[in-house]
Motif scaffolding. Structure first.
Motif, PDB file in Angstrom:
ATOM      1  N   GLY A  10     -29.416 -38.016   6.492  1.00 31.51           N
ATOM      2  CA  GLY A  10     -30.131 -38.272   5.259  1.00 31.51           C
ATOM      3  C   GLY A  10     -29.429 -38.361   3.969  1.00 31.51           C
ATOM      4  O   GLY A  10     -28.249 -39.136   3.768  1.00 31.51           O
ATOM      5  N   GLY A  11     -30.250 -38.286   2.883  1.00 33.62           N
ATOM      6  CA  GLY A  11     -29.534 -38.719   1.601  1.00 33.62           C
ATOM      7  C   GLY A  11     -28.273 -37.865   1.417  1.00 33.62           C
ATOM      8  O   GLY A  11     -27.475 -38.455   0.523  1.00 33.62           O
ATOM      9  N   THR A  14     -25.763 -40.463   2.711  1.00 33.58           N
ATOM     10  CA  THR A  14     -25.685 -41.383   1.559  1.00 33.58           C
ATOM     11  C   THR A  14     -24.864 -41.142   0.366  1.00 33.58           C
ATOM     12  O   THR A  14     -24.038 -41.889  -0.170  1.00 33.58           O
ATOM     13  CB  THR A  14     -27.154 -41.944   1.225  1.00 33.58           C
ATOM     14  N   GLU A  15     -25.153 -39.739  -0.271  1.00 34.99           N
ATOM     15  CA  GLU A  15     -24.617 -39.436  -1.402  1.00 34.99           C
ATOM     16  C   GLU A  15     -22.990 -39.372  -1.333  1.00 34.99           C
ATOM     17  O   GLU A  15     -22.179 -40.034  -1.793  1.00 34.99           O
ATOM     18  CB  GLU A  15     -24.970 -38.092  -2.025  1.00 34.99           C
ATOM     19  N   GLN A  18     -21.118 -42.637  -0.957  1.00 34.21           N
ATOM     20  CA  GLN A  18     -20.774 -43.318  -2.101  1.00 34.21           C
ATOM     21  C   GLN A  18     -19.408 -43.075  -2.502  1.00 34.21           C
ATOM     22  O   GLN A  18     -18.621 -43.831  -3.448  1.00 34.21           O
ATOM     23  CB  GLN A  18     -21.668 -42.925  -3.212  1.00 34.21           C
ATOM     24  N   LEU A  19     -18.538 -42.116  -1.992  1.00 33.28           N
ATOM     25  CA  LEU A  19     -17.409 -41.612  -2.626  1.00 33.28           C
ATOM     26  C   LEU A  19     -16.214 -42.011  -1.570  1.00 33.28           C
ATOM     27  O   LEU A  19     -15.031 -41.849  -1.804  1.00 33.28           O
ATOM     28  CB  LEU A  19     -17.059 -40.203  -2.780  1.00 33.28           C
ATOM     29  N   ARG A  35     -28.240 -36.472  13.925  1.00 31.81           N
ATOM     30  CA  ARG A  35     -29.971 -36.866  13.843  1.00 31.81           C
ATOM     31  C   ARG A  35     -29.650 -38.539  14.070  1.00 31.81           C
ATOM     32  O   ARG A  35     -28.499 -39.141  13.699  1.00 31.81           O
ATOM     33  CB  ARG A  35     -30.241 -36.565  12.318  1.00 31.81           C
ATOM     34  N   ASP A  37     -30.483 -40.724  12.042  1.00 35.99           N
ATOM     35  CA  ASP A  37     -29.843 -41.657  10.916  1.00 35.99           C
ATOM     36  C   ASP A  37     -28.221 -41.214  10.478  1.00 35.99           C
ATOM     37  O   ASP A  37     -27.978 -41.750   9.513  1.00 35.99           O
ATOM     38  CB  ASP A  37     -30.834 -41.400   9.488  1.00 35.99           C
ATOM     39  N   TRP A  40     -24.949 -43.490  13.840  1.00 38.83           N
ATOM     40  CA  TRP A  40     -24.333 -44.751  13.491  1.00 38.83           C
ATOM     41  C   TRP A  40     -22.912 -44.729  13.085  1.00 38.83           C
ATOM     42  O   TRP A  40     -21.866 -45.410  13.289  1.00 38.83           O
ATOM     43  CB  TRP A  40     -24.974 -45.863  12.576  1.00 38.83           C
ATOM     44  N   ARG A  54     -31.785 -25.694  10.060  1.00 42.44           N
ATOM     45  CA  ARG A  54     -33.071 -25.374   9.788  1.00 42.44           C
ATOM     46  C   ARG A  54     -33.756 -24.099   9.476  1.00 42.44           C
ATOM     47  O   ARG A  54     -34.714 -23.414   9.859  1.00 42.44           O
ATOM     48  CB  ARG A  54     -34.167 -25.994  10.848  1.00 42.44           C
ATOM     49  N   ILE A  80     -14.961 -31.625   1.838  1.00 46.55           N
ATOM     50  CA  ILE A  80     -15.793 -31.992   0.698  1.00 46.55           C
ATOM     51  C   ILE A  80     -17.115 -32.039   1.228  1.00 46.55           C
ATOM     52  O   ILE A  80     -17.328 -32.648   2.469  1.00 46.55           O
ATOM     53  CB  ILE A  80     -15.429 -33.515   0.203  1.00 46.55           C
ATOM     54  N   ILE A 104     -20.226 -30.572  -3.921  1.00 48.39           N
ATOM     55  CA  ILE A 104     -20.976 -31.782  -5.155  1.00 48.39           C
ATOM     56  C   ILE A 104     -22.358 -31.690  -4.808  1.00 48.39           C
ATOM     57  O   ILE A 104     -22.899 -31.794  -3.844  1.00 48.39           O
ATOM     58  CB  ILE A 104     -20.429 -33.287  -4.604  1.00 48.39           C
ATOM     59  N   SER A 106     -26.192 -32.344  -5.352  1.00 46.41           N
ATOM     60  CA  SER A 106     -26.928 -33.649  -5.214  1.00 46.41           C
ATOM     61  C   SER A 106     -27.394 -34.083  -6.288  1.00 46.41           C
ATOM     62  O   SER A 106     -27.673 -33.462  -7.469  1.00 46.41           O
ATOM     63  CB  SER A 106     -28.197 -33.467  -4.330  1.00 46.41           C
ATOM     64  N   LEU A 107     -27.524 -35.404  -6.457  1.00 46.24           N
ATOM     65  CA  LEU A 107     -27.984 -36.294  -7.619  1.00 46.24           C
ATOM     66  C   LEU A 107     -29.306 -35.754  -7.955  1.00 46.24           C
ATOM     67  O   LEU A 107     -30.070 -35.835  -8.978  1.00 46.24           O
ATOM     68  CB  LEU A 107     -28.019 -37.871  -7.328  1.00 46.24           C
ATOM     69  N   ALA A 108     -29.970 -35.336  -6.892  1.00 51.59           N
ATOM     70  CA  ALA A 108     -31.498 -35.106  -6.973  1.00 51.59           C
ATOM     71  C   ALA A 108     -31.791 -33.635  -7.748  1.00 51.59           C
ATOM     72  O   ALA A 108     -32.839 -33.329  -8.129  1.00 51.59           O
ATOM     73  CB  ALA A 108     -32.059 -34.938  -5.510  1.00 51.59           C
TER      74      ALA A 108
ATOM     75  N   THR B   8     -36.257 -40.006   4.894  1.00 48.06           N
ATOM     76  CA  THR B   8     -36.223 -39.016   6.271  1.00 48.06           C
ATOM     77  C   THR B   8     -36.784 -37.778   6.221  1.00 48.06           C
ATOM     78  O   THR B   8     -36.627 -36.978   7.281  1.00 48.06           O
ATOM     79  CB  THR B   8     -34.677 -39.196   6.676  1.00 48.06           C
ATOM     80  N   GLY B  75     -30.976 -40.621  -1.792  1.00 50.79           N
ATOM     81  CA  GLY B  75     -30.280 -41.416  -1.038  1.00 50.79           C
ATOM     82  C   GLY B  75     -30.714 -42.749  -0.959  1.00 50.79           C
ATOM     83  O   GLY B  75     -30.105 -43.868  -1.109  1.00 50.79           O
TER      84      GLY B  75
END
Lengths: 146, 161
Positions: A10-11, A14-15, A18-19, A35, A37, A40, A54, A80, A104, A106-108, B8, B75
């Protein structure tokens, strides 16, 4: 210098992606929570998958021992991670093996540190936050991923 | 085409999908909508949706869209920002069992304050936000300072031989 990128799906994934222009300059591999996502990435890069945690202690231990085996085999110099909890066993395994850790947040996380962040804060080598208001003592603000 | 994403996260976000369906039924939204619906169980009448997209399909749909409407997931927002798209953000709220806390609300407010996105806190205002999006010019970040500093740090670390 070899790097390990440890992340949940997930996010968080994705974060950290970015690096990639930074860490792809070094030999590297991923430890990712398995998972739909995150599957791939194995087609393009070296990825080891671990099960999600979980907030479940049996799953946590399984993930921890899998991560320990992977890290013992690969012997990265630095791990990292952007979290979340699913990456925590890998972070702990890295600590057990004396591998340097960069966490790092999260941006969130705008006004407070995450649960994973709070837990790892005392023992990681570099703790980065993405909002300046969170910078304090060990927590450094170096900007955001985007 | 407008791309809608609920992320997600394993909780529903029917509130967003229901409102979009309503805006289309009321004739207030005329563009084609493609949606990623996650674990939401609402079945829309006016647009197609799929639970999950793999990352490259997600990126493709974001690129094709005229703008995106998304939950306040870091994300999805990051992916849309990289594609230089206008973003309307609807934060998931704890009170509707859409998330376990209200950090999405904080993120939406912080990014809105930076002029990077349009935020919608009350779902009935989504229609207005869609109209505002046409004229909205988002502020985008310059090159990531974090990437530069991280690179410098990694180069400086002495490796055990």
């Amino acid at each position: 210098m070899k790097l390990c990128i440890a992340s949940s799906a997930g996010g968080h994934l994705t974060e950290v992606l970015q690096l990639r222009k930074v860490y792809e300059k070094f030999p590297h591999f991923y430890i990712l929570v398995k998972r739909d996502d995150s599957s791939w990435l194995a087609k393009k890069r070296k990825v080891y998958y671990v099960d999600d945690v979980r907030r479940n202690s049996k799953a946590f231990l399984k993930n921890f021992f899998s991560s320990l085996e992977i890290l013992k085999k690969e012997l990265p110099d630095i791990l990292i991670s952007t979290g979340a909890g699913g990456a925590l066993p890998a972070i702990l395994a890295a600590k057990a093996l004396g591998i340097k850790i960069i966490f790092i947040e999260s941006l969130a996380r705008v006004s407070s540190i995450s649960l994973t962040g709070k837990f790892v804060y005392p023992f990681v080598d570099l703790f980065l936050v993405q909002w300046p208001q969170l910078a304090k003592e060990k927590a450094k603000f170096w900007g955001a991923v985007v | 085409m407008i791309f809608v994403s609920v992320g997600t996260h394993p909780q529903q976000f029917n509130r967003l999908l229901i409102e979009i369906d309503k805006l289309i039924s009321d004739g207030k939204l005329k563009e084609k909508v493609v949606a990623q619906s996650g674990v939401s169980d609402y079945k829309p009448k006016n647009f197609e949706c799929k639970s999950f997209f793999d990352f490259s399909d997600l990126e493709k749909n974001i690129k094709k869209s005229s703008f995106i409407i998304t939950h306040a997931g870091a994300g999805t927002i990051i992916t849309a920002m990289n594609a230089r798209k206008k973003i309307i953000v609807v934060p998931r709220l704890k009170k509707f069992s859409e998330h376990t806390n209200d950090h999405q609300l904080e993120l939406a407010r912080a990014l809105e304050a930076e002029g990077k996105i349009i935020a919608v806190y009350d779902i009935e205002k989504l229609g207005n936000a869609i109209l505002a999006a046409r004229k909205f010019e988002p502020k985008s970040a310059k090159e990531s300072l974090l990437a530069k500093k991280l690179h410098a740090y990694l180069k400086s670390v002495k490796v055990k031989k």
